[in-house]
Design an enzyme around this catalytic site. Structure first.
Site, PDB file in Angstrom:
ATOM      1  N   CYS A  45      10.092 -82.691 -95.936  1.00  0.00           N
ATOM      2  CA  CYS A  45       9.200 -82.005 -96.238  1.00  0.00           C
ATOM      3  C   CYS A  45       8.952 -80.830 -95.152  1.00  0.00           C
ATOM      4  O   CYS A  45       8.297 -79.623 -95.635  1.00  0.00           O
ATOM      5  CB  CYS A  45       7.978 -82.752 -96.929  1.00  0.00           C
ATOM      6  SG  CYS A  45       8.418 -84.149 -97.850  1.00  0.00           S
TER       7      CYS A  45
HETATM    8  C1  BEZ Z   1      10.866 -86.733 -96.313  1.00  0.00           C
HETATM    9  O1  BEZ Z   1      10.259 -85.730 -96.432  1.00  0.00           O
HETATM   10  O2  BEZ Z   1      11.733 -86.732 -95.359  1.00  0.00           O
HETATM   11  C2  BEZ Z   1      10.797 -87.746 -97.157  1.00  0.00           C
HETATM   12  C3  BEZ Z   1       9.658 -88.157 -97.699  1.00  0.00           C
HETATM   13  C4  BEZ Z   1       9.608 -89.231 -98.664  1.00  0.00           C
HETATM   14  C5  BEZ Z   1      10.535 -90.046 -98.619  1.00  0.00           C
HETATM   15  C6  BEZ Z   1      11.938 -89.688 -98.213  1.00  0.00           C
HETATM   16  C7  BEZ Z   1      11.916 -88.640 -97.155  1.00  0.00           C
END
Ligand code: BEZ
Length: 211
Positions: A45
């Site tokens: 994210c």
């Molecule tokens: C991420 O943004 O890295 C992420 C968020 C939720 C689950 C897996 C990865």
């Protein structure tokens, strides 16, 4: 219920990092992208929100606003934005909805419990100035989105809306376009002054009209 192509994008009023916003008023007469992410302070994210910030002028050039969303609080968003700015070398320059009561996530069916219990998945909605939904996309949590592809889709849907052409597989800005089936050959010849090529009665091409 899922938001489908051609539906009017559900309206909402929500707290964001830029204050309380009414979605339809915020869109105004522009195009808009609403995209959700699972959680603040997560790695994929962080790269996504930084990438969108760096591409903001490309969205602006297309008269297209962007708004992010997750179920975290506005305080968390503000803290996380500092990390995004620091690690991605940018300044987040668009609002992030704090959908703590999941009102917007429910309206747009952004929570897919069999994939990710209570968090929003990576949804994307492209919305036209008529407030109709032009594209929906859903990506899994561990896969960062390709925002170049989202820009490409915005270019394509804007060409269809403004010039009555469709775009073929793997089309890129500047490539040959397809005449929409609703135009007759005579109408297409009159409209597309660069000419049309009739390959089959249902497969007619023309140079990109706005180049
Ligand atoms: C991420 O943004 O890295 C992420 C968020 C939720 C689950 C897996 C990865």
């Amino acid at each position: 219920m899922a938001v489908k192509l051609g539906d009017t994008a559900p309206n909402f009023t929500a707290m964001t990092t830029e204050g309380e916003l009414n979605f339809h008023d915020w869109i105004g007469d522009k195009w808009a992208i609403l995209f959700s992410h699972p959680k603040d302070f997560t790695p994929v994210c962080t790269t996504e929100l930084g990438t969108v910030a760096k591409m903001k002028d490309q969205f602006d050039n297309r008269n297209c606003k962007v708004m992010a969303l997750s179920v975290d609080s506005v305080e968390d968003h503000h803290e996380w934005v500092k990390d995004i700015n620091e690690t991605q070398g940018t300044t987040v320059n668009y609002p992030i909805v704090a959908d703590t009561d999941r009102k917007v996530a429910d309206l747009y069916d952004m929570i897919h419990p069999n994939a990710l219990n209570t968090l929003t998945v990576r949804s994307v909605f492209v919305i036209g100035p008529d407030k109709k939904v032009k594209l929906t996309l859903t990506y899994p949590a561990a896969t960062g989105r390709n925002f170049d592809e989202i820009l490409r889709v915005v270019d394509s849907v804007q060409l269809t809306a403004n010039h009555m052409v469709a775009t073929p597989a793997n089309w890129k800005d500047g490539d040959t376009c397809i005449v929409v089936p609703s135009l007759s050959d005579d109408e297409a010849r009159a409209k597309f002054t660069k000419g049309i090529e009739v390959i089959k009665p249902y497969l007619r091409t023309t140079p990109q009209p706005n180049k």
